[in-house]
Design a protein around this motif. Structure first.
Motif, PDB file in Angstrom:
ATOM      1  N   THR A  66       0.842  -1.197   0.000  1.00 52.02           N
ATOM      2  CA  THR A  66       0.000   0.000   0.000  1.00 52.02           C
ATOM      3  C   THR A  66       0.877   1.246   0.000  1.00 52.02           C
ATOM      4  N   PRO A  67       0.415   2.315  -0.632  1.00 51.04           N
ATOM      5  CA  PRO A  67       1.188   3.565  -0.602  1.00 51.04           C
ATOM      6  C   PRO A  67       1.247   4.162   0.797  1.00 51.04           C
ATOM      7  N   GLU A  68       0.221   3.922   1.635  1.00 47.25           N
ATOM      8  CA  GLU A  68       0.256   4.452   3.006  1.00 47.25           C
ATOM      9  C   GLU A  68       1.443   3.899   3.780  1.00 47.25           C
ATOM     10  N   ALA A  69       1.708   2.601   3.620  1.00 44.06           N
ATOM     11  CA  ALA A  69       2.852   1.998   4.313  1.00 44.06           C
ATOM     12  C   ALA A  69       4.164   2.584   3.823  1.00 44.06           C
ATOM     13  N   ALA A  70       4.277   2.778   2.505  1.00 47.02           N
ATOM     14  CA  ALA A  70       5.502   3.372   1.949  1.00 47.02           C
ATOM     15  C   ALA A  70       5.685   4.791   2.455  1.00 47.02           C
ATOM     16  N   LEU A  71       4.585   5.540   2.561  1.00 51.48           N
ATOM     17  CA  LEU A  71       4.675   6.922   3.024  1.00 51.48           C
ATOM     18  C   LEU A  71       5.097   6.982   4.486  1.00 51.48           C
ATOM     19  N   ARG A  72       4.579   6.075   5.301  1.00 53.19           N
ATOM     20  CA  ARG A  72       4.995   6.033   6.716  1.00 53.19           C
ATOM     21  C   ARG A  72       6.487   5.719   6.828  1.00 53.19           C
ATOM     22  N   ALA A  73       6.965   4.804   5.986  1.00 55.53           N
ATOM     23  CA  ALA A  73       8.394   4.468   6.016  1.00 55.53           C
ATOM     24  C   ALA A  73       9.242   5.666   5.629  1.00 55.53           C
ATOM     25  N   VAL A  74       8.811   6.403   4.607  1.00 50.19           N
ATOM     26  CA  VAL A  74       9.568   7.568   4.155  1.00 50.19           C
ATOM     27  C   VAL A  74       9.606   8.641   5.237  1.00 50.19           C
ATOM     28  N   CYS A  75       8.496   8.850   5.920  1.00 56.85           N
ATOM     29  CA  CYS A  75       8.464   9.850   6.993  1.00 56.85           C
ATOM     30  C   CYS A  75       9.438   9.480   8.103  1.00 56.85           C
ATOM     31  N   GLN A  76       9.523   8.176   8.415  1.00 53.35           N
ATOM     32  CA  GLN A  76      10.459   7.757   9.466  1.00 53.35           C
ATOM     33  C   GLN A  76      11.905   7.888   8.991  1.00 53.35           C
ATOM     34  N   ILE A  77      12.152   7.550   7.727  1.00 52.69           N
ATOM     35  CA  ILE A  77      13.504   7.725   7.189  1.00 52.69           C
ATOM     36  C   ILE A  77      13.911   9.192   7.287  1.00 52.69           C
ATOM     37  N   GLY A  78      12.982  10.082   6.926  1.00 54.43           N
ATOM     38  CA  GLY A  78      13.287  11.508   6.971  1.00 54.43           C
ATOM     39  C   GLY A  78      13.531  12.037   8.361  1.00 54.43           C
ATOM     40  N   SER A  79      12.858  11.460   9.361  1.00 50.85           N
ATOM     41  CA  SER A  79      13.020  11.953  10.728  1.00 50.85           C
ATOM     42  C   SER A  79      14.238  11.370  11.434  1.00 50.85           C
ATOM     43  N   GLU A  80      14.662  10.179  11.007  1.00 53.87           N
ATOM     44  CA  GLU A  80      15.765   9.512  11.702  1.00 53.87           C
ATOM     45  C   GLU A  80      17.116   9.673  11.004  1.00 53.87           C
ATOM     46  N   LEU A  81      17.106   9.756   9.681  1.00 54.25           N
ATOM     47  CA  LEU A  81      18.374   9.831   8.947  1.00 54.25           C
ATOM     48  C   LEU A  81      18.608  11.250   8.477  1.00 54.25           C
ATOM     49  N   THR A  82      18.946  12.100   9.396  1.00 54.34           N
ATOM     50  CA  THR A  82      19.151  13.514   9.083  1.00 54.34           C
ATOM     51  C   THR A  82      20.588  13.963   9.315  1.00 54.34           C
ATOM     52  N   LYS A  83      21.461  13.046   9.685  1.00 56.59           N
ATOM     53  CA  LYS A  83      22.841  13.408  10.025  1.00 56.59           C
ATOM     54  C   LYS A  83      23.683  13.475   8.758  1.00 56.59           C
ATOM     55  N   GLU A  84      24.152  14.671   8.412  1.00 54.29           N
ATOM     56  CA  GLU A  84      25.040  14.810   7.268  1.00 54.29           C
ATOM     57  C   GLU A  84      26.424  14.276   7.616  1.00 54.29           C
ATOM     58  N   PRO A  85      27.263  13.889   6.654  1.00 55.59           N
ATOM     59  CA  PRO A  85      27.064  14.110   5.216  1.00 55.59           C
ATOM     60  C   PRO A  85      26.187  13.079   4.524  1.00 55.59           C
ATOM     61  N   LEU A  86      25.767  12.012   5.237  1.00 54.14           N
ATOM     62  CA  LEU A  86      24.943  10.991   4.597  1.00 54.14           C
ATOM     63  C   LEU A  86      23.468  11.346   4.770  1.00 54.14           C
ATOM     64  N   ILE A  87      22.786  11.530   3.666  1.00 55.50           N
ATOM     65  CA  ILE A  87      21.381  11.893   3.689  1.00 55.50           C
ATOM     66  C   ILE A  87      20.718  11.308   2.440  1.00 55.50           C
TER      67      ILE A  87
END
Length: 295
Positions: A66-87
């Motif tokens: 489902t797209p809802e599940a993919a969207l939830r995963a993307v939101c979590q990726i965006g909130s947890e993987l914010t440490k540069e230089p890897l983004i």
């Protein structure tokens, strides 16, 4: 060969920033950080019911029912993987794919990759079909950016991104001129293209294709011209040349101001000359003249 065709939400996360990291801290330490980042993305995908397909280089490709599940995963990726230089820069698309030999194939995968590579670091680009497959409640978290031209497509597609808490797009405008924020009514313009005795006109949200293929709007029969060489398009009052050839294109928007572009987008201004695959000064160059006039 066993294969399965299914509808799926496709997520492609491309981790950027590894090259300077390898140069700065060395191969072993950088590899550990990159691997940890990719493993974290895979873990988030699994947490939301996604099916990890492969990791190729710094990419992670996954499928969701489902797209809802993919969207939830993307939101979590965006909130947890914010440490540069890897983004991560992420593309989301929805449609029919073919699973075979432990991989996935089809146009949906190609479009998802295009969205991912067009996104800025930290940005999520979401296709129109993904948006339409979401429930009405989930759509409220997305914001429309603009229309986008995809290679080999004859029409422009709406592209969305994640919205911020204040209702503004949580994204940067793409530096390559692919997108423009919708804040003001754009001017109406007309792009007129002339090649020999042929004249084509391009207006807002239209495409004019050039190339060696008979399918193109302007056919240029020369061996150095790709079958689908480039596309003229107008969106939000701006004219662009979307260049996707192997030989490149020379663009001149003023005397002595010829630039070479290959597989990139360039904004067009005023009037000028387009020469696919050859400098315009060469005798066998195929010259296209363009002019932007009020619509």
């Amino acid at each position: 060969m066993d294969q399965e065709r299914l509808l799926a939400a496709v997520l492609l996360a491309d981790v950027v920033g590894s090259v300077p990291l390898y140069e700065r801290i060395g191969d072993d330490a950088a590899l550990r950080q990159v691997s940890d980042c990719l493993d974290a993305i895979r873990g988030i995908v699994a947490q939301h019911g996604g099916d990890f397909i492969y990791s190729k280089g710094d990419d992670v490709l996954s499928l969701f029912e489902t797209p809802e599940a993919a969207l939830r995963a993307v939101c979590q990726i965006g909130s947890e993987l914010t440490k540069e230089p890897l983004i991560a820069r992420i593309g989301l698309h929805f449609g029919a794919v073919i699973r075979a030999r432990g991989a996935v194939f089809g146009d949906v995968v190609n479009v998802t990759a295009r969205l991912s590579t067009t996104a800025n670091p930290g940005e999520v680009l979401i296709s129109q079909s993904f948006f339409e497959a979401l429930s009405a409640g989930s759509r409220g978290s997305l914001r429309l950016l603009d229309k986008m031209a995809f290679k080999g497509k004859q029409e422009l597609f709406d592209v969305y991104t994640l919205g911020g808490d204040d209702g503004t797009p949580a994204t940067h405008v793409a530096s390559r001129g692919t997108f423009v924020e919708r804040r003001f009514a754009p001017p109406q313009i007309n792009l007129v293209i002339r090649y020999g005795d042929r004249v084509r006109s391009c207006r807002n949200n239209e495409l004019v294709t050039i190339g060696r293929s008979p399918e193109c709007d302007i056919v240029v029969q020369r061996p150095w011209v790709s079958r689908h060489h480039a596309t003229f398009t107008i969106s939000n009052g701006k004219a662009r040349l979307v260049e996707r050839s192997s030989s490149g294109t020379f663009v001149s928007m003023g005397p002595g101001d010829e630039v070479f572009v290959r597989r990139e987008d360039i904004l067009l201004f005023g009037s000028g000359v387009i020469s696919p695959g050859r400098r315009s000064s060469l005798g066998d160059a195929q010259i296209l003249h363009y002019e932007i006039i009020p619509g």
